[in-house]
Every structure is written in structure tokens, then in C-alpha cells.
Scaffold this motif. Structure first.
Motif, PDB file in Angstrom:
ATOM      1  N   ALA A   1     -58.125  -0.504-103.448  1.00  0.00           N
ATOM      2  CA  ALA A   1     -58.384  -0.777-102.032  1.00  0.00           C
ATOM      3  C   ALA A   1     -57.750   0.296-101.156  1.00  0.00           C
ATOM      4  O   ALA A   1     -58.364   0.768-100.182  1.00  0.00           O
ATOM      5  CB  ALA A   1     -57.850  -2.152-101.664  1.00  0.00           C
ATOM      6  N   ARG A   2     -56.521   0.697-101.482  1.00  0.00           N
ATOM      7  CA  ARG A   2     -55.856   1.727-100.687  1.00  0.00           C
ATOM      8  C   ARG A   2     -56.598   3.067-100.802  1.00  0.00           C
ATOM      9  O   ARG A   2     -56.697   3.828 -99.819  1.00  0.00           O
ATOM     10  CB  ARG A   2     -54.403   1.872-101.133  1.00  0.00           C
ATOM     11  CG  ARG A   2     -53.550   0.648-100.781  1.00  0.00           C
ATOM     12  CD  ARG A   2     -52.077   0.911-101.042  1.00  0.00           C
ATOM     13  NE  ARG A   2     -51.264  -0.277-100.783  1.00  0.00           N
ATOM     14  CZ  ARG A   2     -50.854  -0.650 -99.568  1.00  0.00           C
ATOM     15  NH1 ARG A   2     -51.187   0.081 -98.508  1.00  0.00           N
ATOM     16  NH2 ARG A   2     -50.107  -1.746 -99.413  1.00  0.00           N
ATOM     17  N   ALA A   3     -57.118   3.355-101.971  1.00  0.00           N
ATOM     18  CA  ALA A   3     -57.866   4.598-102.156  1.00  0.00           C
ATOM     19  C   ALA A   3     -59.162   4.590-101.349  1.00  0.00           C
ATOM     20  O   ALA A   3     -59.535   5.597-100.740  1.00  0.00           O
ATOM     21  CB  ALA A   3     -58.166   4.811-103.635  1.00  0.00           C
ATOM     22  N   VAL A   4     -59.865   3.463-101.348  1.00  0.00           N
ATOM     23  CA  VAL A   4     -61.101   3.346-100.576  1.00  0.00           C
ATOM     24  C   VAL A   4     -60.809   3.506 -99.085  1.00  0.00           C
ATOM     25  O   VAL A   4     -61.497   4.248 -98.372  1.00  0.00           O
ATOM     26  CB  VAL A   4     -61.786   1.990-100.845  1.00  0.00           C
ATOM     27  CG1 VAL A   4     -62.940   1.757 -99.878  1.00  0.00           C
ATOM     28  CG2 VAL A   4     -62.287   1.926-102.287  1.00  0.00           C
ATOM     29  N   ALA A   5     -59.792   2.797 -98.592  1.00  0.00           N
ATOM     30  CA  ALA A   5     -59.455   2.873 -97.172  1.00  0.00           C
ATOM     31  C   ALA A   5     -59.046   4.294 -96.778  1.00  0.00           C
ATOM     32  O   ALA A   5     -59.448   4.798 -95.713  1.00  0.00           O
ATOM     33  CB  ALA A   5     -58.331   1.890 -96.857  1.00  0.00           C
ATOM     34  N   ALA A   6     -58.264   4.964 -97.627  1.00  0.00           N
ATOM     35  CA  ALA A   6     -57.841   6.336 -97.329  1.00  0.00           C
ATOM     36  C   ALA A   6     -59.036   7.280 -97.314  1.00  0.00           C
ATOM     37  O   ALA A   6     -59.130   8.173 -96.458  1.00  0.00           O
ATOM     38  CB  ALA A   6     -56.810   6.794 -98.375  1.00  0.00           C
ATOM     39  N   ASP A   7     -59.953   7.084 -98.253  1.00  0.00           N
ATOM     40  CA  ASP A   7     -61.146   7.921 -98.324  1.00  0.00           C
ATOM     41  C   ASP A   7     -61.995   7.779 -97.067  1.00  0.00           C
ATOM     42  O   ASP A   7     -62.614   8.747 -96.604  1.00  0.00           O
ATOM     43  CB  ASP A   7     -61.953   7.549 -99.572  1.00  0.00           C
ATOM     44  CG  ASP A   7     -63.134   8.471 -99.798  1.00  0.00           C
ATOM     45  OD1 ASP A   7     -62.914   9.689 -99.916  1.00  0.00           O
ATOM     46  OD2 ASP A   7     -64.277   7.974 -99.854  1.00  0.00           O
ATOM     47  N   LEU A   8     -62.043   6.584 -96.495  1.00  0.00           N
ATOM     48  CA  LEU A   8     -62.854   6.315 -95.309  1.00  0.00           C
ATOM     49  C   LEU A   8     -62.085   6.543 -94.010  1.00  0.00           C
ATOM     50  O   LEU A   8     -62.691   6.540 -92.923  1.00  0.00           O
ATOM     51  CB  LEU A   8     -63.362   4.865 -95.349  1.00  0.00           C
ATOM     52  CG  LEU A   8     -64.291   4.515 -96.511  1.00  0.00           C
ATOM     53  CD1 LEU A   8     -64.507   3.003 -96.582  1.00  0.00           C
ATOM     54  CD2 LEU A   8     -65.627   5.228 -96.365  1.00  0.00           C
ATOM     55  N   GLY A   9     -60.769   6.677 -94.110  1.00  0.00           N
ATOM     56  CA  GLY A   9     -59.962   6.876 -92.923  1.00  0.00           C
ATOM     57  C   GLY A   9     -59.831   5.640 -92.058  1.00  0.00           C
ATOM     58  O   GLY A   9     -59.781   5.723 -90.822  1.00  0.00           O
ATOM     59  N   ILE A  10     -59.756   4.465 -92.692  1.00  0.00           N
ATOM     60  CA  ILE A  10     -59.618   3.216 -91.933  1.00  0.00           C
ATOM     61  C   ILE A  10     -58.291   2.553 -92.296  1.00  0.00           C
ATOM     62  O   ILE A  10     -57.791   2.702 -93.414  1.00  0.00           O
ATOM     63  CB  ILE A  10     -60.783   2.248 -92.213  1.00  0.00           C
ATOM     64  CG1 ILE A  10     -60.810   1.821 -93.692  1.00  0.00           C
ATOM     65  CG2 ILE A  10     -62.117   2.868 -91.816  1.00  0.00           C
ATOM     66  CD1 ILE A  10     -61.844   0.754 -93.999  1.00  0.00           C
ATOM     67  N   PRO A  11     -57.692   1.807 -91.362  1.00  0.00           N
ATOM     68  CA  PRO A  11     -56.433   1.116 -91.670  1.00  0.00           C
ATOM     69  C   PRO A  11     -56.658  -0.079 -92.594  1.00  0.00           C
ATOM     70  O   PRO A  11     -57.657  -0.787 -92.473  1.00  0.00           O
ATOM     71  CB  PRO A  11     -55.945   0.654 -90.296  1.00  0.00           C
ATOM     72  CG  PRO A  11     -57.178   0.564 -89.455  1.00  0.00           C
ATOM     73  CD  PRO A  11     -58.105   1.631 -89.958  1.00  0.00           C
ATOM     74  N   LEU A  12     -55.733  -0.294 -93.508  1.00  0.00           N
ATOM     75  CA  LEU A  12     -55.787  -1.408 -94.450  1.00  0.00           C
ATOM     76  C   LEU A  12     -54.475  -2.174 -94.380  1.00  0.00           C
ATOM     77  O   LEU A  12     -53.399  -1.586 -94.512  1.00  0.00           O
ATOM     78  CB  LEU A  12     -56.009  -0.907 -95.874  1.00  0.00           C
ATOM     79  CG  LEU A  12     -55.875  -1.946 -96.997  1.00  0.00           C
ATOM     80  CD1 LEU A  12     -57.022  -2.960 -96.924  1.00  0.00           C
ATOM     81  CD2 LEU A  12     -55.844  -1.275 -98.370  1.00  0.00           C
ATOM     82  N   THR A  13     -54.573  -3.485 -94.181  1.00  0.00           N
ATOM     83  CA  THR A  13     -53.402  -4.354 -94.205  1.00  0.00           C
ATOM     84  C   THR A  13     -53.425  -5.156 -95.502  1.00  0.00           C
ATOM     85  O   THR A  13     -54.447  -5.776 -95.832  1.00  0.00           O
ATOM     86  CB  THR A  13     -53.401  -5.318 -93.003  1.00  0.00           C
ATOM     87  OG1 THR A  13     -53.419  -4.558 -91.800  1.00  0.00           O
ATOM     88  CG2 THR A  13     -52.164  -6.197 -93.029  1.00  0.00           C
ATOM     89  N   VAL A  14     -52.323  -5.140 -96.229  1.00  0.00           N
ATOM     90  CA  VAL A  14     -52.221  -5.876 -97.496  1.00  0.00           C
ATOM     91  C   VAL A  14     -51.192  -6.987 -97.325  1.00  0.00           C
ATOM     92  O   VAL A  14     -50.049  -6.729 -96.930  1.00  0.00           O
ATOM     93  CB  VAL A  14     -51.805  -4.945 -98.651  1.00  0.00           C
ATOM     94  CG1 VAL A  14     -51.690  -5.738 -99.949  1.00  0.00           C
ATOM     95  CG2 VAL A  14     -52.813  -3.804 -98.807  1.00  0.00           C
ATOM     96  N   LEU A  15     -51.604  -8.206 -97.627  1.00  0.00           N
ATOM     97  CA  LEU A  15     -50.715  -9.366 -97.526  1.00  0.00           C
ATOM     98  C   LEU A  15     -50.421  -9.910 -98.915  1.00  0.00           C
ATOM     99  O   LEU A  15     -51.345 -10.123 -99.713  1.00  0.00           O
ATOM    100  CB  LEU A  15     -51.350 -10.462 -96.675  1.00  0.00           C
ATOM    101  CG  LEU A  15     -51.625 -10.137 -95.192  1.00  0.00           C
ATOM    102  CD1 LEU A  15     -52.206 -11.352 -94.498  1.00  0.00           C
ATOM    103  CD2 LEU A  15     -50.361  -9.692 -94.488  1.00  0.00           C
ATOM    104  N   ASP A  16     -49.147 -10.151 -99.208  1.00  0.00           N
ATOM    105  CA  ASP A  16     -48.786 -10.808-100.468  1.00  0.00           C
ATOM    106  C   ASP A  16     -48.443 -12.264-100.172  1.00  0.00           C
ATOM    107  O   ASP A  16     -48.431 -12.683 -99.006  1.00  0.00           O
ATOM    108  CB  ASP A  16     -47.628 -10.068-101.154  1.00  0.00           C
ATOM    109  CG  ASP A  16     -46.340 -10.111-100.353  1.00  0.00           C
ATOM    110  OD1 ASP A  16     -46.063 -11.145 -99.697  1.00  0.00           O
ATOM    111  OD2 ASP A  16     -45.596  -9.113-100.376  1.00  0.00           O
ATOM    112  N   PRO A  17     -48.193 -13.074-101.202  1.00  0.00           N
ATOM    113  CA  PRO A  17     -47.983 -14.512-100.969  1.00  0.00           C
ATOM    114  C   PRO A  17     -46.896 -14.838 -99.964  1.00  0.00           C
ATOM    115  O   PRO A  17     -46.997 -15.830 -99.234  1.00  0.00           O
ATOM    116  CB  PRO A  17     -47.626 -15.032-102.371  1.00  0.00           C
ATOM    117  CG  PRO A  17     -48.319 -14.096-103.299  1.00  0.00           C
ATOM    118  CD  PRO A  17     -48.233 -12.748-102.648  1.00  0.00           C
TER     119      PRO A  17
END
Length: 607
Positions: free
Chosen positions: A264-280
Motif C-alpha cells: 500500500a505504501r509503495a502504491v501511494a508513493a508511486d501515485l504521490g498521494i497521502p496514505l494513513t495507516v491505522l493499527d488496532p
């Protein structure tokens, strides 16, 4: 609170039809004729294809004009994934649901609506339907889509491709002539090549994304899990829209989640969009003792709405358009149900080849696969005579749930008693490779939490034009390909659009079970009391002592058919609690309070 956007049509004793709209803008009226629609409208065949950015009131006006020009052919020519209701004069109502509509029409002999509550209220609390309860616990694959039963007796669901006509209290149901009969075969085109089909899949997905984007200036958010499906959709969206963001829920302690987060981080970086990751630890704690949002029907996956809604609110602004990768599995994932179908239809050479390919890839015995397929291909009466003597044993050599979950109509669990048989079909009754109830799933899981905030969900893989092509226009040897990686066709369609290591990832195992287990543990005290004092109309069919034993197994982490059915029962019981409470509250509240300024109910008389 009840449903947010709804319409209902009531034929009163005076036979003067009344259309009631509640915060609903897909409406038009001309003279004595009114029209309201839900869902996506692509156009009217032979007349016009609508631009994706067309506002709902203009769509409704266009549809009304098309109906007035040619009422006899209107429903056959309608192109879209929609429900349409027309009040024509004082005493005639038409209702239509397209073949692959994710929206529904509930009806009785005097009222119809796109939500269950208005029909329930008009019938003054009808009794629960016990057969529906059986179907729900059995995880019936068609329960929300292809079956007329609803949670209540006297209320029915309009089936896909059907047209309802209610006139002077008389009800008639017909099937639109132009609607496809269904996806009842696995087509085979020997000369079809992967490199020919993949570009068409890409174009259809691009069109599906653009249709849902329209000319919207809404904030755009994507659910990005790092899997094939969501990565592809996020890539298509981000290349067509500005100010796109993404989020994912991750369970870092699980290796599959760790790798998916990397993807997911690689896809977001490739597209130049922000990604928020939430853990439990960042997911809001759920209190199941608190009443949840309104849902038309129970859903075994309703916990996804319970669990993620509050956290999602922080990531998805009000009025957003929320894209997901839901629906790809149903049309691109190879399914073992094809094996008994090949036997039943005499494709023996192809059967032997595909079983051999599957066995090699899964490191599994060809004999075991062939045995399961042969049993699943039997007439259900013969199969039941073989299986029944072994029911209750730890191992049943005649169980074939893996290839055909609909073979056994009896709902069994140690804590269940005397339930009527399900209406689940077996393979010999329905050869469809796809069950389309997944199209309805968001309306009973996440939509009830998103819609009050003005958030619209978008699921491009659920586009009917894509589904029609993949299920009818693509040869089965390209979808049910056991030699190559799973979803090989989809992988080829996304070539060059996502990072290569994501496109070629070996596994796509991504489960939310860890989140659900935590939610159950957090609510253990409440759940033991809630189920111990179970208050649903079907409680006489449940052995409470044995049910509590199954609940102990759930908390211990045991996964069996009994514990899965118990979790389904829990979903049903929570839904019943909330639906009943909302209905009672709506009945108590004065009309002026019920009809707030924002959600005003408008009543249009056809007379």
C-alpha cells in the motif's frame, strides 16, 4: 433515526397514490406522472447515453420524458444499475429493478419503498419470517439479491429484472424482456487470448471509475489495503482526480498485513498521494451495548460498520466520495464450483485437466478434488441420502461445502432446534458462477454509517458493464486458470499501473479477523449477558445452554460451523434490537419533530 434518503409509495383507501420523498433528489414530475430513481443510470437504449456528471434531478426528468414517449418499452430500454418507481395517475404504480441493481425495492400489496422501514410501518409491525432466519444463519448466497423473502412476513423484495405493477390494489409482477436471463453458464471461446481481453477489462474499469467520479468536486478517498483489487482502483482514481487520499487498516503483528502495508505504501508513493495507516490501537473501541445505525436487514459482516465507522469518520470528510476494491473477487477469482459444473455438462477432458492443474498448484490430491466434485454434481436427493447418516460425526466423507454450500437445506448447529429448511439452491438448480448478493452488502454494513454524513461509496468492480463482459464475454479458461497465479486476467489488465512487485504478489491474504476478535473480547461481558437474555422472536428455536457453550468457543478462538452460525445469530440479534428500537422511537416522535428541516418528507399526490 431510520433510513436517511428514501421514497415510498402508498395507495390509500381512496386509491389516490401518494409518493413520499425523504431527502431524495432523484425525482421528477410532469402532470399526473411522478418518477423517482435510485442507483446509477447510464441511459436509455436507442435514445441517449447520459454524461457521468448529469445531476440526479436532470436524470429523473430525462427518464420521465422517455417514459411518457414510450411507456410500453421504457423498462426494457432502461440501461443502468437502478431501481425506478413511477406513479402514473391516481391508481397505478410501476416499480422496476434492473438485473444488477445494488438498490432494492421492498413491497407489500399496498405500499412499496427503497427501504424496509416505511413498508414495515405501513403494515403495523408484521411478524418475522422464520424461513428468512434459517436462510440468514445458513449464510444463504442469494439472500439479499435473488430471493423475495425479507425479515418480515408480508413484505417482499422485487427480484432483479422484475417490473411490479400495482393498480387498484391488484399486484402483478413481470420480467423485462431485454434484461439478460442471467449468468448461468461458464462461456468458452477457444481462440480468445489473454492479451486481447485484458485491455478491454482495463477500458471498462476506467469507464466505471469515471462514471462514479463524474464532474464531482467532492473530496476523493480510496480504501487501499495493498491488495491487487484496491491497488488497481486507487491507481485509476488517482490518475483521473485531484486531491486524492487513501487509508488502510493494518494488523502489524500478522505477516500478511505487514506485506500488504508495504504494498500500500509503495502504491501511494508511486501515485504521490497521502496514505494513513491505522493499527488496532488507533481504531476506536466499539460499545455493542449502544444502539447502532439503521440497517434494512441483518448482515453477518455488520461488525465492519460497528468497528470502523468512528475511525473512518476522521479520515473521510463529510460529503466525500469513497472508492473501494470490493467486487473483484466475485468476477475475477477462480472458483472450485466449476468442477462439478464441468462434470454435469459432460466436459470430462477439461475437468481432468483443470483438476490436475488445481491439485499441482494447491499441493492437494487429485483424487480428493475429483471426489468432492463428483459428489457436488449428484442430484441433491441422492447426495442427502449419502451424507445424512454421517451428520454429527467429526468427519463426514460426503460433505461438499467447499464446492457447493447449497447442497444441504437443513440448518444445523448443536444449539439450534426445529428450524425450517433453507431455500438455498443446489448446483443442479442454479449453475450461476456468481452470487450477486455482494452488490447489496455495503447497504447493510458501511453505508448506514456513511450516508448520514453525505459520504457516497463507489465500487467500480461492481459496474454492470464490467460484470456482463467478464461473465458472458470472457472465456472460462482465462478466469478459471489454475496454472497461472490467481486473478491472472486482472493482473494483466493492471500491468504498468501499479508497482510490479505489487502486481505479482504471490498471496493476497488480508483478513480483518484480528480486529473482529478484539472487538468481541472488548465486549465479552455485554455479549454474555445479551445472548444469555436473548430477546428475539425466534428464541424458542435456540438452546441457550448449548449456545453459551458455543460462545465460550468463540472467545477461545475456535472456528467451526457452529461458531460461525453463532456470530451470524449475534449479528441478527443486534440488528433486531436496533431495528425494533428505531421503529418504536419513530412511532413515538411527533410528526413535526420527525420531519426536520434538512430531512423534510415531501408528499406528492398524483391526483
Amino acid at each position: 433515526m431510520g433510513p436517511v434518503h428514501y421514497f415510498s409509495v402508498l395507495l390509500g383507501r381512496s386509491e389516490n397514490a401518494k409518493l413520499r420523498l425523504h431527502d431524495h433528489d432523484g425525482y421528477a414530475k410532469k402532470g399526473r406522472v411522478s418518477l423517482v430513481f435510485d442507483g446509477l443510470i447510464y441511459g436509455v437504449r436507442g435514445e441517449k447515453t447520459l454524461h457521468p456528471a448529469t445531476p440526479p434531478p436532470q436524470i429523473a426528468s430525462f427518464l420521465l420524458e422517455a417514459y411518457l414517449r414510450s411507456p410500453d418499452r421504457f423498462f426494457d430500454a432502461l440501461d443502468g444499475q437502478c431501481t425506478v418507481v413511477i406513479v402514473d395517475g391516481q391508481d397505478t404504480v410501476h416499480g422496476f429493478r434492473s438485473r444488477l441493481s445494488p438498490t432494492l425495492i421492498y413491497y407489500s400489496d399496498r405500499v412499496l419503498s427503497n427501504h424496509l422501514m416505511p413498508v414495515y410501518e405501513a403494515l403495523d409491525r408484521p411478524a418475522p419470517d422464520l424461513r428468512y432466519f434459517s436462510d440468514f444463519l445458513a449464510d444463504h448466497p442469494k439472500i439479499y439479491f435473488d430471493l423475495p423473502r425479507t425479515p418480515f412476513e408480508g413484505i417482499r423484495r422485487l427480484l432483479p429484472g422484475e417490473t411490479l405493477r400495482l393498480r387498484n390494489g391488484k399486484l402483478a409482477i413481470t420480467r423485462a424482456k431485454a434484461v439478460p436471463k442471467g449468468h448461468e453458464t461458464y462461456p468458452y471461446y477457444a481462440d480468445q487470448k489473454l492479451e486481447e481481453v485484458a485491455p478491454r477489462v482495463l477500458r471498462l474499469l476506467e469507464n466505471a471509475v469515471q462514471t462514479r467520479l463524474g464532474a464531482s468536486d467532492r473530496p476523493i478517498v480510496c480504501e487501499l489495503s495493498g491488495g491487487l483489487d484496491s491497488s488497481f482502483i486507487t491507481s485509476l482514481v488517482a490518475r483521473r482526480a485531484e486531491n486524492v487520499s487513501a487509508f488502510m487498516y493494518s494488523y502489524p503483528l500478522r505477516p500478511s498485513h505487514m506485506f500488504s502495508e508495504k504494498c500500500a505504501r509503495a502504491v501511494a508513493a508511486d501515485l504521490g498521494i497521502p496514505l494513513t495507516v491505522l493499527d488496532p490501537s488507533e481504531v476506536s473501541k466499539v460499545d455493542l451495548a449502544t444502539e447502532q445505525h439503521y440497517c434494512d436487514e441483518p448482515n453477518a459482516f455488520s461488525w465492519q460498520g460497528f468497528l470502523f465507522s468512528e475511525s473512518t469518520e476522521k479520515l473521510v470528510p463529510e460529503g466525500s466520495l469513497l472508492f473501494s476494491g470490493m467486487g473483484a473477487d466475485q468476477i475475477f477469482m477462480r472458483d472450485e464450483r466449476i468442477f462439478p459444473w464441468l462434470l454435469q455438462n459432460g466436459h470430462y477432458r477439461e475437468f481432468l485437466k483443470t483438476v490436475s492443474d488445481k491439485a499441482k498448484g494447491a499441493e492437494r490430491s487429485k483424487v480428493n478434488l475429483a471426489w468432492q466434485a463428483a459428489l457436488a454434481a449428484l442430484p441433491k436427493s441422492v447426495y442427502r441420502r449419502l451424507k445424512t447418516p454421517f451428520d454429527g460425526f467429526r468427519f463426514n466423507p460426503f460433505a461438499v461445502e467447499e464446492m457447493n454450500s447449497g447442497m444441504d437445506p437443513v440448518v444445523t448447529a448443536p444449539w439450534l432446534r426445529d428450524l425450517p429448511p433453507t431455500t438455498a439452491p443446489s448446483l443442479e438448480d442454479d449453475l450461476s458462477p456468481i452470487e450477486f448478493s455482494y452488490l447489496i452488502a455495503p447497504s447493510t454494513t458501511t453505508d448506514p454509517y456513511d450516508e448520514p454524513r453525505g459520504v457516497a461509496s463507489a465500487h467500480p468492480y461492481c459496474d454492470s458493464r464490467l460484470i456482463e463482459y467478464v461473465t458472458n464475454g470472457v472465456s472460462r479458461h482465462l478466469v478459471y486458470d489454475w496454472k497461472n497465479p490467481y486473478k491472472n486476467l486482472l493482473r494483466e489488465a493492471m500491468r504498468g499501473l501499479v508497482p510490479e512487485f505489487v502486481r505479482m504478489r504471490e498471496k493476497n491474504d488480508f483478513s480483518f479477523e484480528g480486529f473482529r476478535s478484539k472487538m468481541l473480547r472488548d465486549n465479552e461481558v455485554f455479549l454474555r449477558q445479551f445472548l444469555g437474555d436473548l430477546n428475539i422472536p425466534q428464541r424458542d428455536h435456540i438452546d441457550r445452554q448449548k449456545m453459551m457453550v458455543a460462545l465460550d468457543e468463540v472467545f477461545f478462538g475456535v472456528s467451526t460451523d457452529s461458531t460461525r452460525k453463532l456470530l451470524a445469530l449475534l449479528s441478527y440479534a443486534l440488528w433486531w434490537r436496533d431495528f425494533s428500537a428505531i421503529a418504536a422511537a419513530r412511532k413515538r416522535r411527533p410528526k413535526k419533530i420527525r420531519e426536520s428541516r434538512r430531512n423534510a418528507t415531501v408528499e406528492i399526490s398524483a391526483g
